[in-house]
Scaffold this active site. Structure first.
Site, mmCIF file in Angstrom:
data_model
loop_
_atom_site.group_PDB
_atom_site.id
_atom_site.type_symbol
_atom_site.label_atom_id
_atom_site.label_comp_id
_atom_site.label_asym_id
_atom_site.label_seq_id
_atom_site.Cartn_x
_atom_site.Cartn_y
_atom_site.Cartn_z
ATOM 1 N N VAL A 1 7.782 2.191 3.154
ATOM 2 C CA VAL A 1 7.534 0.632 3.215
ATOM 3 C C VAL A 1 8.688 0.006 3.449
ATOM 4 C CG1 VAL A 1 5.378 0.940 2.540
ATOM 5 C CG2 VAL A 1 6.944 0.159 1.136
ATOM 6 N N HIS B 1 2.302 3.854 5.834
ATOM 7 C CA HIS B 1 1.962 3.188 4.650
ATOM 8 C C HIS B 1 2.142 1.811 4.853
ATOM 9 C CE1 HIS B 1 2.221 7.457 2.738
ATOM 10 N NE2 HIS B 1 1.093 7.406 3.310
ATOM 11 N N CYS C 1 -3.959 -17.197 3.666
ATOM 12 C CA CYS C 1 -3.984 -17.158 4.905
ATOM 13 C C CYS C 1 -3.921 -18.402 5.705
ATOM 14 C CB CYS C 1 -5.146 -16.276 5.295
ATOM 15 S SG CYS C 1 -5.433 -15.999 7.012
ATOM 16 N N CYS D 1 -7.628 -18.426 7.845
ATOM 17 C CA CYS D 1 -9.011 -18.740 6.922
ATOM 18 C C CYS D 1 -8.870 -19.047 5.726
ATOM 19 C CB CYS D 1 -9.735 -17.180 7.034
ATOM 20 S SG CYS D 1 -9.299 -15.969 5.868
ATOM 21 N N GLY E 1 12.864 14.502 2.374
ATOM 22 C CA GLY E 1 12.481 13.639 1.547
ATOM 23 C C GLY E 1 11.314 13.073 0.868
HETATM 24 N N1 APR Z 1 17.464 13.668 -0.010
HETATM 25 C C1 APR Z 1 16.230 14.200 0.436
HETATM 26 N N2 APR Z 1 15.420 14.172 -0.519
HETATM 27 C C2 APR Z 1 15.375 14.053 -1.667
HETATM 28 C C3 APR Z 1 16.379 12.995 -2.257
HETATM 29 C C4 APR Z 1 17.627 12.741 -1.219
HETATM 30 N N3 APR Z 1 18.606 12.392 -1.511
HETATM 31 N N4 APR Z 1 16.462 12.449 -3.438
HETATM 32 C C5 APR Z 1 14.816 12.866 -3.622
HETATM 33 N N5 APR Z 1 14.416 13.522 -2.775
HETATM 34 C C6 APR Z 1 13.053 14.129 -2.683
HETATM 35 C C7 APR Z 1 12.732 14.499 -4.028
HETATM 36 O O1 APR Z 1 12.798 15.767 -4.601
HETATM 37 C C8 APR Z 1 10.974 14.409 -3.767
HETATM 38 O O2 APR Z 1 10.541 15.528 -3.400
HETATM 39 O O3 APR Z 1 12.390 13.130 -2.288
HETATM 40 C C9 APR Z 1 10.940 13.379 -2.571
HETATM 41 C C10 APR Z 1 10.419 12.079 -3.078
HETATM 42 O O4 APR Z 1 9.038 12.149 -3.434
HETATM 43 P P1 APR Z 1 8.113 10.986 -3.904
HETATM 44 O O5 APR Z 1 8.814 10.141 -4.841
HETATM 45 O O6 APR Z 1 6.704 11.774 -4.046
HETATM 46 O O7 APR Z 1 7.774 10.170 -2.375
HETATM 47 P P2 APR Z 1 7.083 10.377 -1.149
HETATM 48 O O8 APR Z 1 6.718 11.788 -0.933
HETATM 49 O O9 APR Z 1 7.355 9.552 0.089
HETATM 50 O O10 APR Z 1 5.531 9.643 -1.497
HETATM 51 C C11 APR Z 1 4.492 9.706 -0.619
HETATM 52 O O11 APR Z 1 3.249 8.181 -2.398
HETATM 53 O O12 APR Z 1 3.475 7.013 -3.818
HETATM 54 C C12 APR Z 1 3.110 6.919 -2.802
HETATM 55 O O13 APR Z 1 2.628 5.586 -0.724
HETATM 56 C C13 APR Z 1 3.773 6.064 -1.670
HETATM 57 O O14 APR Z 1 4.654 6.835 0.424
HETATM 58 C C14 APR Z 1 4.616 7.173 -0.798
HETATM 59 C C15 APR Z 1 3.751 8.381 -0.941
#
Ligand code: APR
Length: 254
Positions: A107, A123, A150, A153, A190
Site C-alpha cells: 500500500v 490491498h 466525508c 455525506c 518479496g
Molecule cells: N527482498 C525480497 N524479499 C524480502 C526482502 C528483500 N530485500 N526482505 C524481506 N523479504 C521477504 C521476507 O523473507 C518475507 O518472505 O519479504 C517477505 C515479506 O513478507 P510479509 O511481511 O508477510 O509481507 P507480505 O507477504 O507482503 O504480506 C502480505 O499481509 O499484512 C498483510 O496486507 C498486508 O499486504 C500485506 C499482506
C-alpha cells in the site's frame, strides 16, 4: 550480487516471454526502509497489538482513531523513503514484454513513485482515505492535514486499505487472476505468500503454464511450486535482469 544468480533458463525465458506478471509484497520495499510484516521470524506489532489486530475491520468499528494512529505512523515512515533499484527496474519491464502486469500487495505507492503505471493494488493505498458509508475517497498528501470527515455525506473517513477480515477492491483480484492465467512468465517478489487470495496468483500462473520464479532471501510456502527460486534481496537481484538480458522487443511490436 553475482549475475550467476540468474540461470540461463531464466535468461532465455525472460528474453522470449510475451506475457509477464509480477506479484510483489512487502519485501520489495524492505531495502527502501519499509518494515515488512513477517519474515526473519518476527511479526510487526503496534503498541503491543499484533498488526493483524490493529489492521482489522473489527478495529475500525471499535476504535477508528487507533487505526488512524497506526496508519499515520506508517505514512510518517514512508514520507522520507524512496523507491529502490528493484522498483526502478520493474518500472522498465513494460517495455520488455508484449503484455506486462504488475500486481502488488503493498500500500506504500513506491512502485508508482518509481514510474510504474496501471499497478494493480490488491490491498489499497495508504495515501488514500475513503468514507465508511459512501464511495467518497480523498487523497492524503504528505505534510497536509488529513481529512477526517466525508465531504459527501459527513460520515467518518477511514484508511483506503484492505484490512484483515475485508474483501479486496472489486475487480482487482479478478483482473490479476485473468492476467496470471495468460502469463508465460511470473515473478513472485518479496512476499511470504501467507495471505490469500493474493498468494493464489502464482499458483494460477503456474497451473496455466507460466514459468514461475520466486525472489526472496527466505524460502516460503510457494518455493516448492516454483520453477526457480533465487534466495537474495530484490534490490540486488532484480536490476540484474536489466543489466544482463538485452532487450529483444519493444512494446506493441507485432
Ligand atoms: N527482498 C525480497 N524479499 C524480502 C526482502 C528483500 N530485500 N526482505 C524481506 N523479504 C521477504 C521476507 O523473507 C518475507 O518472505 O519479504 C517477505 C515479506 O513478507 P510479509 O511481511 O508477510 O509481507 P507480505 O507477504 O507482503 O504480506 C502480505 O499481509 O499484512 C498483510 O496486507 C498486508 O499486504 C500485506 C499482506
Amino acid at each position: 550480487m553475482k549475475t550467476a544468480a540468474i540461470s540461463s533458463e531464466l535468461r532465455a525465458r525472460f528474453a522470449q516471454a510475451s506475457h509477464a506478471l509480477v506479484l510483489t509484497g512487502a519485501g520489495v520495499s524492505a531495502e527502501s526502509g519499509v518494515p515488512t510484516f513477517r519474515g526473519g521470524g518476527n511479526s510487526a506489532a503496534w503498541k503491543g497489538m499484533p498488526f493483524d489486530v490493529i489492521s482489522s475491520a473489527e478495529m475500525v468499528q471499535r476504535n477508528l482513531p487507533a487505526v488512524w494512529e497506526w496508519f499515520d505512523y506508517r505514512r510518517g515512515i514512508l514520507e522520507s523513503l524512496k523507491p529502490n533499484p528493484a522498483h526502478l527496474e520493474i518500472a522498465q519491464w513494460p517495455k520488455r514484454f508484449r503484455e506486462f502486469t504488475l500486481v502488488t500487495q503493498n500500500v506504500d505507492g513506491l512502485h508508482q513513485q518509481a514510474g510504474s503505471l496501471n499497478v494493480v493494488e490488491l490491498h489499497g493505498n495508504i495515501w488514500s482515505a475513503r468514507c465508511v458509508k459512501c464511495e467518497f475517497r480523498s487523497q492524503i498528501i504528505s505534510g497536509v492535514a488529513r481529512e477526517d470527515t466525508c465531504l459527501e455525506c459527513g460520515e467518518r473517513l477511514r484508511p483506503d486499505v484492505v484490512l484483515f477480515g475485508e474483501m479486496l477492491p472489486p475487480g482487482a483480484f479478478e483482473h490479476a487472476a485473468l492476467k496470471a492465467s495468460q502469463s508465460d512468465l511470473c515473478f513472485v517478489v518479496g512476499t511470504s505468500a501467507l495471505v490469500y487470495p493474493a498468494a493464489s496468483l502464482p499458483e494460477i500462473a503456474k497451473n496455466s503454464g507460466a514459468y514461475l520464479c520466486e525472489i526472496n532471501p527466505e524460502r516460503t510456502g510457494l518455493s516448492s511450486l516454483c520453477d526457480e527460486v533465487i534466495n537474495g534481496p530484490a534490490g540486488e537481484i532484480i536490476p540484474l535482469f536489466g543489466e544482463i538480458i538485452p532487450q529483444t522487443i519493444s512494446a506493441g511490436q507485432t
